[in-house]
Scaffold this active site. Sequence first.
Site, PDB file in Angstrom:
ATOM      1  N   HIS A 181     -29.540   6.278  38.487  1.00 37.13           N
ATOM      2  CA  HIS A 181     -29.784   7.137  37.319  1.00 37.13           C
ATOM      3  C   HIS A 181     -30.852   6.485  36.452  1.00 37.13           C
ATOM      4  O   HIS A 181     -30.698   5.309  36.081  1.00 37.13           O
ATOM      5  CB  HIS A 181     -28.538   7.251  36.451  1.00 37.13           C
TER       6      HIS A 181
ATOM      7  N   ASP B 106     -30.638  16.693  37.242  1.00 42.65           N
ATOM      8  CA  ASP B 106     -29.386  17.404  36.960  1.00 42.65           C
ATOM      9  C   ASP B 106     -29.569  18.323  35.760  1.00 42.65           C
ATOM     10  O   ASP B 106     -29.762  17.854  34.631  1.00 42.65           O
ATOM     11  CB  ASP B 106     -28.280  16.379  36.681  1.00 42.65           C
TER      12      ASP B 106
ATOM     13  N   HIS C 196     -27.161  20.345  34.812  1.00 40.98           N
ATOM     14  CA  HIS C 196     -25.842  20.300  34.182  1.00 40.98           C
ATOM     15  C   HIS C 196     -25.426  21.641  33.590  1.00 40.98           C
ATOM     16  O   HIS C 196     -24.842  21.719  32.505  1.00 40.98           O
ATOM     17  CB  HIS C 196     -25.820  19.204  33.113  1.00 40.98           C
TER      18      HIS C 196
ATOM     19  N   GLU D   4     -29.732  19.702  40.665  1.00 42.43           N
ATOM     20  CA  GLU D   4     -28.267  19.785  40.573  1.00 42.43           C
ATOM     21  C   GLU D   4     -27.817  20.769  39.505  1.00 42.43           C
ATOM     22  O   GLU D   4     -28.326  20.750  38.374  1.00 42.43           O
ATOM     23  CB  GLU D   4     -27.721  18.391  40.251  1.00 42.43           C
TER      24      GLU D   4
ATOM     25  N   GLU E  51     -23.439   9.422  44.589  1.00 48.78           N
ATOM     26  CA  GLU E  51     -23.862   9.056  43.232  1.00 48.78           C
ATOM     27  C   GLU E  51     -23.404   7.634  42.939  1.00 48.78           C
ATOM     28  O   GLU E  51     -22.287   7.247  43.288  1.00 48.78           O
ATOM     29  CB  GLU E  51     -23.264  10.020  42.210  1.00 48.78           C
TER      30      GLU E  51
ATOM     31  N   TYR F 129     -27.846  15.631  28.690  1.00 51.36           N
ATOM     32  CA  TYR F 129     -28.192  16.709  29.618  1.00 51.36           C
ATOM     33  C   TYR F 129     -28.881  17.849  28.863  1.00 51.36           C
ATOM     34  O   TYR F 129     -28.543  18.159  27.730  1.00 51.36           O
ATOM     35  CB  TYR F 129     -26.941  17.205  30.336  1.00 51.36           C
TER      36      TYR F 129
HETATM   37 MG    MG Z   1     -23.979  16.335  37.474  1.00 47.96          MG
END
Ligand code: MG
Length: 440
Positions: free
Chosen positions: A158, A243, A245, A270, A373, A191
Amino acid sequence: MQRRDLWKPLLAAPAMPAAAQQQAARANNGLPPLKITGVKVIPTSGGRNYRWVFLKLLTSEPGLYGIGTASNHFQTYAVITALEKHLGPWLIGKDPDRIEDLWQSSHYRTYWRNGPVNNNVLSALDMAVWDIKGKRANMPVYELMGGKARDAVPCYDHIGGRTKDECVEGVKRSMEKGFRHIRVQYGAGGYGGGGFIPPNEGNRPEGGYQGSAFDEELYVRTIADVFDYVRSKVGFEPKLCHDSHSHLTSAVQAIELARRLQPYQMLFLEDVLAPEQIDWYRQLRKITTTPQAVGEVFSHPYEYVPLVTERLIDFARCRVSAIGGITPAKKLATLCEFFGVRTAFQEGGENDPINQLAAYHVDISSTAFGIQEENAFPPSVHEMMPGCAEIRKGYLYGSGKPGLGIDINETVAAKYPLGEIKGGGVYGQDRTLDGAVVRP
Ligand code: MG
């Protein structure tokens, strides 16, 4: 006899006749029949702000026990009560060797099934009995599922940056640590970063919400621009993902983001669509080849089965403990294998080492594995949980010990009680300029 006494014969473990015991022993390679004799629920903060809930199943074989996780960061005390008051009393006297039977009977035990709390509880039981079976066989759990299909489990890292250059530096640092797969998030504010209008700015209703406000068109423009810049600086060697989210309300904006990211050859995008809008993946699929990873908040097979069997996604991203443990995760991986979909089991910062290892055992033994992940833990957790998996140069390694390969030091765990969860422990929410809730 009082009415409550009627239950006692049902709860007690029935005695097994001698002939049946001998037959069971032969079937178990000479091992005697086994019963679950005790249930311990172990909540702990892990020395940080975790809200972990572990289950320890004791058995009739002295010293043999299994551990599993029911951790739920947002409904922590619900899973504790479900384990202590409902699952525990039902489990006493059951045969831990019958994993599939236990999974099925526990799944239907609650009549209303699925959902995160039920699945977390089921997961704790499922992982613990896999752990017991592995210890009994003196093998890691993955050996019981066909053995290693790869040497170790690649993880994605990440990184995040408040500027495009910080994103570039983050990717370079991650590559230096050995990661080949890297998730890139942008901007301050978590996010949806890149799509936020700063607090008190923009045209807002009188007396209304004044916090950071999410704007989906801004987000789509910004993120496409960020990946254009990052690719121009780091090239195409690192496999990059992002992501969303579930932040996008408009499905066509979600499709537009996937379309704009296509030139940057993503590992995956994602949750660009929220679980409530998964039917839109049929349209998305016709428009772009950007790979799709989906499933972090799924807790019902009807959410992921159609997406896999219609080949609408590329990575099933369920959390192992949210769908009910190793048993359903292995079935999901097998389903994915037949439909050309891969797994990318979800972790997340609040997740725990037992769930990570449960995913590891499925990952390393499955042909459908895509990516895992990453999740790393502080020294307090390594002290509390000997056998914690480790990530080295982008690869996740289990301890190689029998069962899940991890243990709980209850003395250390007791030093880190769960305590009160302020405000009920809810997941944070973003809002738009007009004050409407944005999906997390
Ligand atoms: Mg996620």
